[in-house]
Design a protein around this motif. Structure first.
Motif, PDB file in Angstrom:
ATOM      1  N   ARG A  60      47.703  38.581  39.481  1.00 37.33           N
ATOM      2  CA  ARG A  60      46.719  40.014  39.055  1.00 37.33           C
ATOM      3  C   ARG A  60      47.301  40.956  38.431  1.00 37.33           C
ATOM      4  O   ARG A  60      48.016  41.544  39.296  1.00 37.33           O
ATOM      5  CB  ARG A  60      45.542  40.130  40.206  1.00 37.33           C
ATOM      6  CG  ARG A  60      44.865  38.960  40.574  1.00 37.33           C
ATOM      7  CD  ARG A  60      43.693  39.278  41.422  1.00 37.33           C
ATOM      8  NE  ARG A  60      43.036  38.251  41.920  1.00 37.33           N
ATOM      9  CZ  ARG A  60      42.248  37.276  41.327  1.00 37.33           C
ATOM     10  NH1 ARG A  60      41.870  37.478  40.179  1.00 37.33           N
ATOM     11  NH2 ARG A  60      41.727  36.319  42.095  1.00 37.33           N
ATOM     12  N   ARG A  61      46.969  41.787  37.435  1.00 38.82           N
ATOM     13  CA  ARG A  61      47.350  42.741  37.169  1.00 38.82           C
ATOM     14  C   ARG A  61      46.360  43.766  37.371  1.00 38.82           C
ATOM     15  O   ARG A  61      45.118  43.611  37.121  1.00 38.82           O
ATOM     16  CB  ARG A  61      47.693  42.778  35.474  1.00 38.82           C
ATOM     17  CG  ARG A  61      48.682  43.730  34.981  1.00 38.82           C
ATOM     18  CD  ARG A  61      49.871  43.637  35.168  1.00 38.82           C
ATOM     19  NE  ARG A  61      50.450  44.860  34.410  1.00 38.82           N
ATOM     20  CZ  ARG A  61      51.468  45.333  35.195  1.00 38.82           C
ATOM     21  NH1 ARG A  61      51.813  45.334  36.111  1.00 38.82           N
ATOM     22  NH2 ARG A  61      51.940  46.719  34.307  1.00 38.82           N
ATOM     23  N   ARG A  62      46.733  45.076  37.839  1.00 42.25           N
ATOM     24  CA  ARG A  62      45.748  46.097  38.542  1.00 42.25           C
ATOM     25  C   ARG A  62      45.962  47.261  37.951  1.00 42.25           C
ATOM     26  O   ARG A  62      47.166  47.658  37.587  1.00 42.25           O
ATOM     27  CB  ARG A  62      45.905  45.937  39.906  1.00 42.25           C
ATOM     28  CG  ARG A  62      45.464  44.508  40.501  1.00 42.25           C
ATOM     29  CD  ARG A  62      45.477  44.730  42.169  1.00 42.25           C
ATOM     30  NE  ARG A  62      44.885  43.483  42.622  1.00 42.25           N
ATOM     31  CZ  ARG A  62      43.669  43.056  43.329  1.00 42.25           C
ATOM     32  NH1 ARG A  62      42.611  43.944  43.015  1.00 42.25           N
ATOM     33  NH2 ARG A  62      43.360  42.095  43.722  1.00 42.25           N
ATOM     34  N   GLU A  63      45.015  48.087  37.906  1.00 44.59           N
ATOM     35  CA  GLU A  63      45.208  49.569  37.493  1.00 44.59           C
ATOM     36  C   GLU A  63      44.426  50.188  38.320  1.00 44.59           C
ATOM     37  O   GLU A  63      43.257  50.178  38.963  1.00 44.59           O
ATOM     38  CB  GLU A  63      44.532  49.701  36.029  1.00 44.59           C
ATOM     39  CG  GLU A  63      44.608  51.077  35.352  1.00 44.59           C
ATOM     40  CD  GLU A  63      44.102  51.232  34.126  1.00 44.59           C
ATOM     41  OE1 GLU A  63      43.250  52.152  33.942  1.00 44.59           O
ATOM     42  OE2 GLU A  63      44.682  50.469  33.044  1.00 44.59           O
TER      43      GLU A  63
ATOM     44  N   ARG B 118      49.785  51.188  36.862  1.00 48.27           N
ATOM     45  CA  ARG B 118      49.437  49.685  36.778  1.00 48.27           C
ATOM     46  C   ARG B 118      50.646  48.886  37.611  1.00 48.27           C
ATOM     47  O   ARG B 118      51.676  49.331  37.478  1.00 48.27           O
ATOM     48  CB  ARG B 118      49.682  49.028  35.150  1.00 48.27           C
ATOM     49  CG  ARG B 118      48.449  49.592  34.222  1.00 48.27           C
ATOM     50  CD  ARG B 118      48.642  49.051  33.092  1.00 48.27           C
ATOM     51  NE  ARG B 118      47.248  49.282  32.416  1.00 48.27           N
ATOM     52  CZ  ARG B 118      46.663  48.547  31.491  1.00 48.27           C
ATOM     53  NH1 ARG B 118      47.025  47.337  31.405  1.00 48.27           N
ATOM     54  NH2 ARG B 118      45.518  48.882  30.944  1.00 48.27           N
ATOM     55  N   PHE B 119      50.110  48.048  38.256  1.00 39.75           N
ATOM     56  CA  PHE B 119      50.955  47.094  39.258  1.00 39.75           C
ATOM     57  C   PHE B 119      50.492  45.756  39.354  1.00 39.75           C
ATOM     58  O   PHE B 119      49.293  45.406  38.789  1.00 39.75           O
ATOM     59  CB  PHE B 119      51.037  47.863  40.608  1.00 39.75           C
ATOM     60  CG  PHE B 119      49.804  48.027  41.350  1.00 39.75           C
ATOM     61  CD1 PHE B 119      49.398  47.178  42.028  1.00 39.75           C
ATOM     62  CD2 PHE B 119      48.879  49.135  40.746  1.00 39.75           C
ATOM     63  CE1 PHE B 119      48.285  47.327  42.981  1.00 39.75           C
ATOM     64  CE2 PHE B 119      47.781  49.406  41.813  1.00 39.75           C
ATOM     65  CZ  PHE B 119      47.430  48.482  42.570  1.00 39.75           C
ATOM     66  N   THR B 120      51.289  44.601  39.754  1.00 40.60           N
ATOM     67  CA  THR B 120      50.980  43.387  39.682  1.00 40.60           C
ATOM     68  C   THR B 120      50.933  42.909  41.188  1.00 40.60           C
ATOM     69  O   THR B 120      51.681  43.221  42.089  1.00 40.60           O
ATOM     70  CB  THR B 120      52.244  42.673  39.098  1.00 40.60           C
ATOM     71  OG1 THR B 120      52.125  43.083  37.635  1.00 40.60           O
ATOM     72  CG2 THR B 120      51.905  41.094  39.030  1.00 40.60           C
ATOM     73  N   THR B 121      49.865  42.055  41.590  1.00 40.46           N
ATOM     74  CA  THR B 121      49.735  41.371  42.795  1.00 40.46           C
ATOM     75  C   THR B 121      49.685  40.144  42.673  1.00 40.46           C
ATOM     76  O   THR B 121      49.449  39.588  41.493  1.00 40.46           O
ATOM     77  CB  THR B 121      48.528  41.896  43.547  1.00 40.46           C
ATOM     78  OG1 THR B 121      47.448  41.717  42.908  1.00 40.46           O
ATOM     79  CG2 THR B 121      48.604  43.606  43.750  1.00 40.46           C
TER      80      THR B 121
END
Length: 153
Positions: A25-28, A35-38
């Motif tokens: 999941r790419r999150r903002e 922006r970061f990835t989980t």
């Protein structure tokens, strides 16, 4: 989800896609717009194995893979097929929400899968799993395998 940049506790998902056995999941962040990835994984309940002597131990995926690999040595069985068998065993108990499995049940699940893939690997695994002590045990299992493969009788 806590933002790794500013620590704010709210974010939105901008992109989601499956990768292997996870979901990426790419999150903002809604505060700093960072922006970061989980990665999301399905949590499997802890599976305990009841051994023949009545003792318990945690299910060890690697131990089952090692046992199957010893049975398929120099046979036309792929690593993907072995992984599929082990995944099947894990999912079988997870889907039933069971946390305890008898080693005998696990062995039978593996045997059923190996029977469909390669009869020699099936016999090898059965010889260890069922603890064959004499030639008659081998002959009986081979006869049973031949009878189930030849429905003309």
């Amino acid at each position: 989800m806590k933002c790794p940049f500013c620590g704010f506790l709210d974010s939105k998902v901008t992109d989601s896609r499956p990768t292997d056995e996870k979901i990426r999941r790419r999150r903002e962040c809604l505060k700093c717009m960072g922006r970061f990835t989980t990665y999301e994984v399905v949590e499997q309940p802890l599976l305990m194995v009841e051994k023949r002597d009545g003792s318990y131990e945690t299910f060890k995926r690697d131990k089952l893979i090692k046992g199957i690999f010893s049975a398929i040595k120099k046979r036309p069985v792929t690593i993907d097929q072995v992984t599929e068998i082990v995944n099947y065993v894990e999912n079988y108990y997870a889907n039933d929400l069971r946390t305890v499995a008898k080693s005998k049940e696990i062995g039978e699940l593996v045997l059923n899968k190996l029977r469909a893939i390669d009869p020699i690997s099936y016999i090898r695994f059965a010889s260890v799993y069922e603890d064959f002590t004499d030639v008659a045990s081998f002959v009986a299992t081979i006869s049973e395998l031949e009878e189930s493969a030849d429905p003309q009788e």
